[in-house]
Design an enzyme around this catalytic site. Structure first.
Site, short mmCIF file in Angstrom:
data_model
loop_
_atom_site.label_atom_id
_atom_site.label_comp_id
_atom_site.label_asym_id
_atom_site.label_seq_id
_atom_site.Cartn_x
_atom_site.Cartn_y
_atom_site.Cartn_z
N THR A 1 0.86 -1.19 0.00
CA THR A 1 0.00 0.00 0.00
C THR A 1 0.89 1.24 0.00
O THR A 1 1.57 1.53 0.98
CB THR A 1 -0.91 0.04 1.25
OG1 THR A 1 -1.68 -1.16 1.30
CG2 THR A 1 -1.84 1.25 1.19
N LYS B 1 -7.04 2.05 -3.00
CA LYS B 1 -6.68 1.43 -1.72
C LYS B 1 -6.68 2.49 -0.60
O LYS B 1 -7.16 2.23 0.51
CB LYS B 1 -5.31 0.76 -1.85
CG LYS B 1 -4.75 0.20 -0.55
CD LYS B 1 -5.59 -0.92 0.02
CE LYS B 1 -5.04 -1.40 1.36
NZ LYS B 1 -6.03 -2.19 2.11
N LYS C 1 -0.12 5.36 8.44
CA LYS C 1 0.53 5.67 7.15
C LYS C 1 -0.52 5.87 6.06
O LYS C 1 -0.46 6.82 5.28
CB LYS C 1 1.50 4.53 6.82
CG LYS C 1 2.17 4.55 5.45
CD LYS C 1 1.58 3.56 4.46
CE LYS C 1 1.56 2.12 4.90
NZ LYS C 1 0.98 1.19 3.92
N1 LIG Z 1 -1.52 -6.39 7.61
C1 LIG Z 1 -2.62 -6.09 6.93
O1 LIG Z 1 -3.74 -6.37 7.38
C2 LIG Z 1 -2.54 -5.43 5.59
C3 LIG Z 1 -1.43 -4.73 5.17
N2 LIG Z 1 -1.45 -4.11 3.94
C4 LIG Z 1 -0.28 -3.38 3.47
O2 LIG Z 1 0.65 -4.35 3.04
C5 LIG Z 1 1.99 -3.90 3.30
C6 LIG Z 1 2.70 -4.91 4.18
O3 LIG Z 1 1.95 -5.04 5.36
P1 LIG Z 1 2.32 -6.11 6.49
O4 LIG Z 1 2.76 -7.37 5.88
O5 LIG Z 1 1.19 -6.09 7.43
O6 LIG Z 1 3.55 -5.38 7.16
P2 LIG Z 1 4.77 -5.94 8.00
O7 LIG Z 1 5.23 -4.77 8.80
O8 LIG Z 1 4.43 -7.20 8.70
O9 LIG Z 1 5.86 -6.30 6.88
C7 LIG Z 1 6.54 -5.28 6.21
C8 LIG Z 1 7.54 -5.89 5.24
O10 LIG Z 1 8.30 -4.81 4.67
C9 LIG Z 1 9.70 -5.08 4.89
N3 LIG Z 1 10.44 -3.83 5.01
C10 LIG Z 1 10.16 -2.77 5.79
N4 LIG Z 1 11.07 -1.80 5.61
C11 LIG Z 1 11.96 -2.25 4.69
C12 LIG Z 1 13.11 -1.70 4.07
N5 LIG Z 1 13.54 -0.47 4.35
N6 LIG Z 1 13.76 -2.45 3.17
C13 LIG Z 1 13.33 -3.70 2.87
N7 LIG Z 1 12.24 -4.29 3.41
C14 LIG Z 1 11.56 -3.56 4.31
C15 LIG Z 1 9.74 -5.90 6.15
O11 LIG Z 1 10.98 -6.56 6.26
P3 LIG Z 1 11.52 -7.06 7.69
O12 LIG Z 1 10.87 -8.39 7.92
O13 LIG Z 1 12.98 -7.14 7.52
O14 LIG Z 1 11.10 -6.03 8.71
C16 LIG Z 1 8.55 -6.83 5.90
O15 LIG Z 1 8.89 -7.84 5.00
C17 LIG Z 1 1.84 -2.51 3.90
O16 LIG Z 1 1.96 -1.57 2.88
C18 LIG Z 1 0.43 -2.52 4.48
O17 LIG Z 1 -0.12 -1.23 4.56
C19 LIG Z 1 -2.51 -4.23 3.08
C20 LIG Z 1 -3.61 -4.93 3.44
C21 LIG Z 1 -3.73 -5.55 4.73
O1 LIG Z 2 -5.10 -2.57 4.66
C1 LIG Z 2 -5.68 -3.23 5.48
C2 LIG Z 2 -6.82 -4.06 5.20
O2 LIG Z 2 -7.35 -4.71 6.12
O3 LIG Z 2 -7.24 -4.10 4.03
#
Ligand SMILES: NC(=O)C1=CN([C@@H]2O[C@H](COP(=O)(O)OP(=O)(O)OC[C@H]3O[C@@H](n4cnc5c(N)ncnc54)[C@H](OP(=O)(O)O)[C@@H]3O)[C@@H](O)[C@H]2O)C=CC1
Ligand SMILES: O=CC(=O)O
Length: 332
Positions: free
Chosen positions: A134, A209, A277
């Protein structure tokens, strides 16, 4: 040309063909062999709460998946399932036909795609990059520009749906960008999701989104206010959850999160820092078109307070703690 309208049996959504805006949807992705429709190697970058189950579903569907994550240990469960590992986004992209990325925010999405050893370095004509993070439309366009400058194709495909829908392969994909890449990866999207929308030019998926998550963030704050108010005036908040679940404002989110919110428990599905965010990005988006969104702006302030209370990595329903803190602050 008159657009043809079809009806998706699962979602009862119109499908409009013959115009730039094509909205389509897929059937359930529960079949174990659903990935068979895609020929080639699949890369997956970012194995957090969402990326890990999405990649896992691709592997279970029989896809040839190569993973990378900044924190390497998060690759281990996927490697146990049969995934391959590469040591950088560039190496994943160069060894795969299509690479997905599920990163935290605009900064990490841009770094992983366009930075040193980023995916763009491994891209070439015939390959595809699908960013499911996102982010805002400008970041998505920037990533798209880097990817397409290599001759590869780019699709943005943020998802609606949280940890459980990701595990169950029931996400909703909001895609935009290269339409032939969209069609090529459709079998993979169908493994990970229950429906997919193709929304035209790059940026439209990202903004869709943000609009959806702006609404969700405000709804959660309103719900939290209701739970706290009910308690203050002597009602049982559990009954409030039950009453809401039977009426016109019923939403799965309330029934899912309400009972644990009443117990002040916030097991993380959607991290609060990501909801804040998304509100921040939605506010910036609204600014570009001078659209007032005062409710979302007020909600954003509460998520900021919650972050300052150390709740960034809790579920976004922990925003209720910011309201409790405000009440305590005003009583002192
Ligand atoms: N959780 C949810 O319900 C939902 C989330 N989203 C969106 O999906 C995306 C991921 O969410 P989610 O999986 O929950 O988040 P997490 O925080 O669990 O995972 C984030 C991921 O990004 C990586 N990351 C963060 N910073 C860096 C960097 N500087 N360089 C490389 N890798 C990096 C992390 O790596 P590391 O493991 O090393 O920290 C990890 O793999 C977000 O944009 C969120 O808004 C969308 C729908 C639903
Ligand atoms: O981005 C979060 C979700 O639940 O969709």
């Amino acid at each position: 040309m008159a657009a043809a309208f079809l009806l998706c049996p699962r979602l009862a959504l119109p499908l409009r063909r013959g115009s730039r805006l094509l909205v389509s949807c897929s059937a359930s992705s529960s079949d174990a062999d659903a990935g068979v429709g895609f020929q080639g190697r699949v890369g997956f970058l970012g194995l957090g709460i969402m990326g890990a189950p999405m990649a896992s579903n691709l592997i279970k569907a029989g896809c040839d998946v190569t993973v990378w994550n900044r924190t390497k240990s998060k690759c281990d469960p996927l490697l146990s399932l049969g995934a391959k590992f590469e040591s950088s986004p560039a190496r994943v992209a160069s060894s795969c036909d299509v690479t997905f990325a599920m990163l935290a925010d605009p900064e990490s999405a841009a770094e992983v795609a366009c930075g040193a050893n980023g995916a763009a370095e491994g891209m070439a004509p015939g390959k595809g990059y699908v960013d499911v993070s996102t982010v805002d439309d400008l970041t998505s366009k920037l990533i798209g520009k880097h990817i397409t400058s290599t001759g590869a194709s780019f699709l943005e495909a943020p998802v609606s749906g949280s940890k459980k829908p990701a595990e169950d392969g029931l996400l909703i994909f909001l895609t935009a960008g290269d339409e032939s890449l969209y069609k090529r990866v459709a079998p993979l999207l169908d493994v990970m999701g229950k429906s997919r929308f193709y929304l035209g030019d790059v940026g439209n998926g990202a903004t869709m989104k943000l609009v959806v998550n702006m609404v969700m963030g405000s709804m959660m704050v309103s719900f939290a206010e209701g739970l706290l108010l009910s308690e203050k005036v002597g009602l049982d908040p559990n009954t409030v959850v039950e009453v809401i679940s039977q009426g016109a404002i019923n939403a799965p989110m309330f029934s899912l999160k309400g009972p644990s919110m009443v117990k002040a428990a916030y097991p993380t599905a959607f991290p609060l820092k990501h909801q804040q965010k998304d509100l921040r990005l939605a506010l910036a988006l609204a600014e570009t078109v001078s659209q007032p969104i005062p409710t979302a702006a007020a909600a954003n302030e509460l998520y900021k307070v919650a972050k300052s209370l150390g709740l960034a990595d809790q579920d976004f329903s922990a925003v209720i703690e910011a309201l409790k803190a405000k009440v305590q602050g005003s009583q002192q």
